[in-house]
Design a protein around this motif. Sequence first.
Motif, mmCIF file in Angstrom:
data_model
loop_
_atom_site.group_PDB
_atom_site.id
_atom_site.type_symbol
_atom_site.label_atom_id
_atom_site.label_comp_id
_atom_site.label_asym_id
_atom_site.label_seq_id
_atom_site.Cartn_x
_atom_site.Cartn_y
_atom_site.Cartn_z
ATOM 1 N N ARG A 162 0.820 -1.216 0.000
ATOM 2 C CA ARG A 162 0.000 0.000 0.000
ATOM 3 C C ARG A 162 0.852 1.264 0.000
ATOM 4 N NH1 ARG A 162 -3.535 -2.276 4.911
ATOM 5 N NH2 ARG A 162 -1.482 -3.229 5.278
ATOM 6 N N VAL A 163 2.107 1.131 0.443
ATOM 7 C CA VAL A 163 3.018 2.282 0.443
ATOM 8 C C VAL A 163 4.123 2.036 -0.608
ATOM 9 C CG1 VAL A 163 4.595 3.672 1.824
ATOM 10 C CG2 VAL A 163 2.530 2.722 2.873
ATOM 11 N N ALA A 164 4.890 0.970 -0.415
ATOM 12 C CA ALA A 164 6.028 0.715 -1.312
ATOM 13 C C ALA A 164 5.554 0.451 -2.746
ATOM 14 C CB ALA A 164 6.849 -0.462 -0.791
ATOM 15 N N GLY A 165 4.366 -0.158 -2.905
ATOM 16 C CA GLY A 165 3.851 -0.427 -4.251
ATOM 17 C C GLY A 165 3.543 0.877 -4.989
ATOM 18 N N VAL A 166 3.029 1.846 -4.239
ATOM 19 C CA VAL A 166 2.729 3.154 -4.841
ATOM 20 C C VAL A 166 4.032 3.855 -5.238
ATOM 21 C CG1 VAL A 166 1.769 5.443 -4.362
ATOM 22 C CG2 VAL A 166 0.552 3.388 -3.607
ATOM 23 N N VAL A 167 5.020 3.793 -4.347
ATOM 24 C CA VAL A 167 6.306 4.440 -4.636
ATOM 25 C C VAL A 167 6.968 3.764 -5.849
ATOM 26 C CG1 VAL A 167 8.605 4.943 -3.738
ATOM 27 C CG2 VAL A 167 6.608 5.175 -2.240
ATOM 28 N N GLN A 168 6.846 2.444 -5.903
ATOM 29 C CA GLN A 168 7.460 1.726 -7.028
ATOM 30 C C GLN A 168 6.841 2.176 -8.363
ATOM 31 O OE1 GLN A 168 7.346 -2.642 -6.969
ATOM 32 N NE2 GLN A 168 9.398 -2.481 -7.768
ATOM 33 N N PHE A 169 5.530 2.379 -8.339
ATOM 34 C CA PHE A 169 4.885 2.897 -9.558
ATOM 35 C C PHE A 169 5.441 4.288 -9.899
ATOM 36 C CE2 PHE A 169 1.451 6.021 -10.467
ATOM 37 C CZ PHE A 169 1.466 5.881 -11.848
ATOM 38 N N LEU A 170 5.554 5.170 -8.907
ATOM 39 C CA LEU A 170 6.000 6.543 -9.192
ATOM 40 C C LEU A 170 7.452 6.578 -9.682
ATOM 41 C CD1 LEU A 170 4.357 8.352 -6.121
ATOM 42 C CD2 LEU A 170 3.712 8.638 -8.530
ATOM 43 N N LEU A 171 8.278 5.686 -9.138
ATOM 44 C CA LEU A 171 9.706 5.712 -9.505
ATOM 45 C C LEU A 171 10.026 4.757 -10.655
ATOM 46 C CD1 LEU A 171 11.443 5.945 -5.994
ATOM 47 C CD2 LEU A 171 10.923 7.782 -7.604
ATOM 48 N N ASP A 172 9.117 3.856 -10.933
ATOM 49 C CA ASP A 172 9.261 2.914 -12.058
ATOM 50 C C ASP A 172 10.594 2.162 -12.005
ATOM 51 O OD1 ASP A 172 8.418 1.583 -14.297
ATOM 52 O OD2 ASP A 172 9.248 3.059 -15.700
ATOM 53 N N ASP A 173 10.869 1.589 -10.875
ATOM 54 C CA ASP A 173 12.112 0.820 -10.721
ATOM 55 C C ASP A 173 11.945 -0.065 -9.480
ATOM 56 O OD1 ASP A 173 14.671 -0.093 -11.052
ATOM 57 O OD2 ASP A 173 15.654 1.839 -10.761
ATOM 58 N N ALA A 174 12.818 -1.049 -9.358
ATOM 59 C CA ALA A 174 12.877 -1.773 -8.084
ATOM 60 C C ALA A 174 13.357 -0.770 -7.023
ATOM 61 C CB ALA A 174 13.855 -2.929 -8.198
ATOM 62 N N LEU A 175 13.049 -1.079 -5.745
ATOM 63 C CA LEU A 175 13.350 -0.119 -4.670
ATOM 64 C C LEU A 175 14.259 -0.740 -3.627
ATOM 65 C CD1 LEU A 175 9.714 1.063 -3.830
ATOM 66 C CD2 LEU A 175 11.308 2.095 -5.464
ATOM 67 N N TYR A 176 14.951 0.111 -2.913
ATOM 68 C CA TYR A 176 15.561 -0.306 -1.642
ATOM 69 C C TYR A 176 15.415 0.856 -0.682
ATOM 70 C CZ TYR A 176 19.694 2.591 -2.439
ATOM 71 O OH TYR A 176 20.530 3.661 -2.624
ATOM 72 N N LEU A 177 15.633 0.575 0.608
ATOM 73 C CA LEU A 177 15.512 1.637 1.610
ATOM 74 C C LEU A 177 16.848 2.343 1.748
ATOM 75 C CD1 LEU A 177 13.524 0.044 4.574
ATOM 76 C CD2 LEU A 177 12.752 1.860 3.026
ATOM 77 N N HIS A 178 16.866 3.611 1.376
ATOM 78 C CA HIS A 178 18.084 4.404 1.563
ATOM 79 C C HIS A 178 18.258 4.739 3.039
ATOM 80 C CE1 HIS A 178 21.151 7.425 0.888
ATOM 81 N NE2 HIS A 178 20.412 8.327 1.491
ATOM 82 N N GLN A 179 17.137 4.971 3.699
ATOM 83 C CA GLN A 179 17.166 5.349 5.116
ATOM 84 C C GLN A 179 15.775 5.137 5.698
ATOM 85 O OE1 GLN A 179 16.782 9.555 6.823
ATOM 86 N NE2 GLN A 179 18.971 9.477 6.401
ATOM 87 N N SER A 180 15.685 4.911 7.002
ATOM 88 C CA SER A 180 14.378 4.974 7.663
ATOM 89 C C SER A 180 14.590 5.591 9.031
ATOM 90 C CB SER A 180 13.764 3.584 7.788
ATOM 91 O OG SER A 180 14.536 2.810 8.682
ATOM 92 N N ARG A 181 13.581 6.240 9.520
ATOM 93 C CA ARG A 181 13.723 6.891 10.828
ATOM 94 C C ARG A 181 12.355 7.143 11.444
ATOM 95 N NH1 ARG A 181 14.358 10.447 6.667
ATOM 96 N NH2 ARG A 181 13.265 12.425 6.821
ATOM 97 N N LEU A 182 12.349 7.236 12.742
ATOM 98 C CA LEU A 182 11.122 7.575 13.452
ATOM 99 C C LEU A 182 11.425 8.837 14.248
ATOM 100 C CD1 LEU A 182 9.079 4.991 15.554
ATOM 101 C CD2 LEU A 182 8.923 7.453 15.786
ATOM 102 N N ASN A 183 10.764 9.929 13.887
ATOM 103 C CA ASN A 183 10.977 11.191 14.603
ATOM 104 C C ASN A 183 9.886 11.363 15.650
ATOM 105 O OD1 ASN A 183 13.217 11.947 13.121
ATOM 106 N ND2 ASN A 183 12.056 13.168 11.646
ATOM 107 N N TYR A 184 10.299 11.369 16.931
ATOM 108 C CA TYR A 184 9.352 11.629 18.023
ATOM 109 C C TYR A 184 9.318 13.134 18.205
ATOM 110 C CZ TYR A 184 9.842 6.733 19.094
ATOM 111 O OH TYR A 184 9.832 5.371 19.009
#
Length: 308
Positions: free
Chosen positions: A117-139
């Motif tokens: 629901r998230v990565a599938g949408v991003v994959q469509f927008l970027l039209d490529d396989a994906l990897y996570l460059h970074q992830s973070r949780l900001n409190y």
Amino acid sequence: MTLSAVHTRSDAYPTRLPEESWRERQDPVVWGRWTPEAPLTRAQTEAFAETGFLVLENLFTAQEIDRLRDESLRLRSGETGLRPDNVVTEPGSDAVRTIFRLEDESPFFNRVARDARVAGVVQFLLDDALYLHQSRLNYKPGFTGKEFYWHSDFETWHAEDGMARMRAISASILLTDNDALNGPLMLMPGSHRHYISCAGETPEDNHKSSLKQQEVGVPSPDALTRMAERFGIAYGAGKAGTVVLFDCNTMHGSNGNITPFPRSNAFFVYNAWSNRVGAPFAAARPRPAFLSSRDPEAPLDIVAGPIR
Ligand code: AKG
């Protein structure tokens, strides 16, 4: 070693030079071609291309949203034994500001990062396989949560991590309700089509201070004023579980939170597989792996269906 010797690839987005300058984007915003089967409507796709961000509501079930909130509190409580490298505290206190590498710290967030629901949408927008460059949780706790100053993420990822092209998208998943008052993400719609090449050399180990308070790699007040006058400022409000997708070059930031109501958001940064990072374009050394994944083994395995 001089900085010019560090990088041999051609540089479409020079930055950290003596003078600030305003340049045009050299890359598409939406790389995929819209069809009726796309995971976004045509209007949503066009809105993302035009504004550089998109708010998606009602993606997750009520149970999933409860899990998102519970897991973020569990991580912050320390009971899961976070790796010290992955934690940044607020300037001047020991309060947790950010936890990095959510996919390694939590099997639950690992699954969220790969959700269709998230990565599938991003994959469509970027039209490529994906990897996570970074992830973070900001409190951003009530009363004391500090601001994040205006910046384009791409400027830093390009200068300090060696990301060559603007082919990355962040998904901010709201873990608490975000409203106008408790320090939501602010974005300048349309700013993603312009690139502010920032003034000033990158100091050694810039990330050690910039994660608490960014000083190099931010546009001047003059440039920000021009941008804000031209594009205005919007903000990503919504109930917990809302997702704000934004282009890697959208100018954004957020205010401090002096309301009693906490605001925490998880960010997953998806980069196109073909855009994997190389040597930094304007820093002596790449930032550490918790900020910039340098050797992903394989593209993300995107999973459909509810998170159990
Ligand atoms: C960042 O972490 O780069 C941000 O811009 C975060 C902004 C926020 O959490 O409000």
